[in-house]
Design a protein around this motif. Structure first.
Motif, mmCIF file in Angstrom:
data_model
loop_
_atom_site.group_PDB
_atom_site.id
_atom_site.type_symbol
_atom_site.label_atom_id
_atom_site.label_comp_id
_atom_site.label_asym_id
_atom_site.label_seq_id
_atom_site.Cartn_x
_atom_site.Cartn_y
_atom_site.Cartn_z
ATOM 1 N N GLU A 146 27.978 47.127 -71.320
ATOM 2 C CA GLU A 146 27.032 48.097 -70.758
ATOM 3 C C GLU A 146 27.248 49.519 -71.262
ATOM 4 N N MET A 147 28.507 49.901 -71.515
ATOM 5 C CA MET A 147 28.750 51.277 -71.958
ATOM 6 C C MET A 147 28.109 51.539 -73.315
ATOM 7 N N ALA A 148 28.291 50.639 -74.250
ATOM 8 C CA ALA A 148 27.705 50.817 -75.584
ATOM 9 C C ALA A 148 26.183 50.825 -75.512
ATOM 10 N N VAL A 149 25.625 49.978 -74.660
ATOM 11 C CA VAL A 149 24.161 49.920 -74.508
ATOM 12 C C VAL A 149 23.640 51.220 -73.918
ATOM 13 N N LEU A 150 24.235 51.668 -72.826
ATOM 14 C CA LEU A 150 23.743 52.867 -72.145
ATOM 15 C C LEU A 150 23.933 54.132 -72.971
ATOM 16 N N LEU A 151 25.028 54.195 -73.720
ATOM 17 C CA LEU A 151 25.316 55.385 -74.514
ATOM 18 C C LEU A 151 24.756 55.296 -75.931
ATOM 19 N N ASP A 152 24.212 54.121 -76.297
ATOM 20 C CA ASP A 152 23.703 53.883 -77.642
ATOM 21 C C ASP A 152 24.765 54.270 -78.671
ATOM 22 N N MET A 153 25.954 53.718 -78.452
ATOM 23 C CA MET A 153 27.108 54.004 -79.304
ATOM 24 C C MET A 153 27.775 52.682 -79.691
ATOM 25 N N PRO A 154 28.620 52.722 -80.704
ATOM 26 C CA PRO A 154 29.403 51.517 -81.019
ATOM 27 C C PRO A 154 30.286 51.133 -79.831
#
Length: 151
Positions: free
Chosen positions: A61-69
């Motif tokens: 979820e963190m990568a998805v929400l932040l649009d980061m690797p």
């Protein structure tokens, strides 16, 4: 809140063998996983930072929400069954209960991380030369994102 697994009904359940990497640190697949059965470990720089075995647990979820690797690798420790959600942002935005669930999860992680860093900072008083990084991390956690962008 209803069990997060209820919101996944109708989606395919994927099975992964022990040792399979579901999420690779540094990867940017944008997928969200909801654990149905099994155990996974979360590794950061090859160090285990968490172990997940509770059905309904969400990861990615963190990568998805932040649009980061992805900031960590998630690897199956046993045979794992999970929902793999490719349309992660739509899924998270589809029901307020899902957003609240994920928000609560992230707030809990932030609380424990901040508590740990404060404890570390208090234990390190008088040993400043090695632990200035703790002060920097704490400042980033409490400083608004828009203020950091100005600096």
């Amino acid at each position: 809140m209803s069990d997060i697994l209820d919101y996944c009904k109708g989606r395919d359940i994927h099975t992964f063998r022990a040792g399979h990497v579901l999420i690779k640190e540094g990867g940017q697949e944008g997928k969200l996983f909801v654990l149905v059965d099994g155990q996974v470990e979360v590794l950061r720089k090859d160090t285990q930072v968490s172990y997940i075995d509770e059905p309904g647990s969400i990861f990615g979820e963190m990568a998805v929400l932040l649009d980061m690797p992805s900031s960590a690798t998630v690897k199956a420790l046993s045979t794992v069954k999970a929902y793999v959600i490719d349309d992660a942002l739509s899924f998270l935005g589809s029901q307020p209960e899902i957003a609240l669930y994920v928000g609560t999860l992230l707030a809990r992680r932030l609380y424990y991380t901040t508590s740990y860093l404060v404890d570390l900072q208090q234990q390190s008083q008088g040993k400043r030369e090695d632990l200035d990084l703790v002060d920097k991390i704490l400042a980033q956690l409490v400083e608004p994102d828009d203020k950091r962008k100005k600096n």
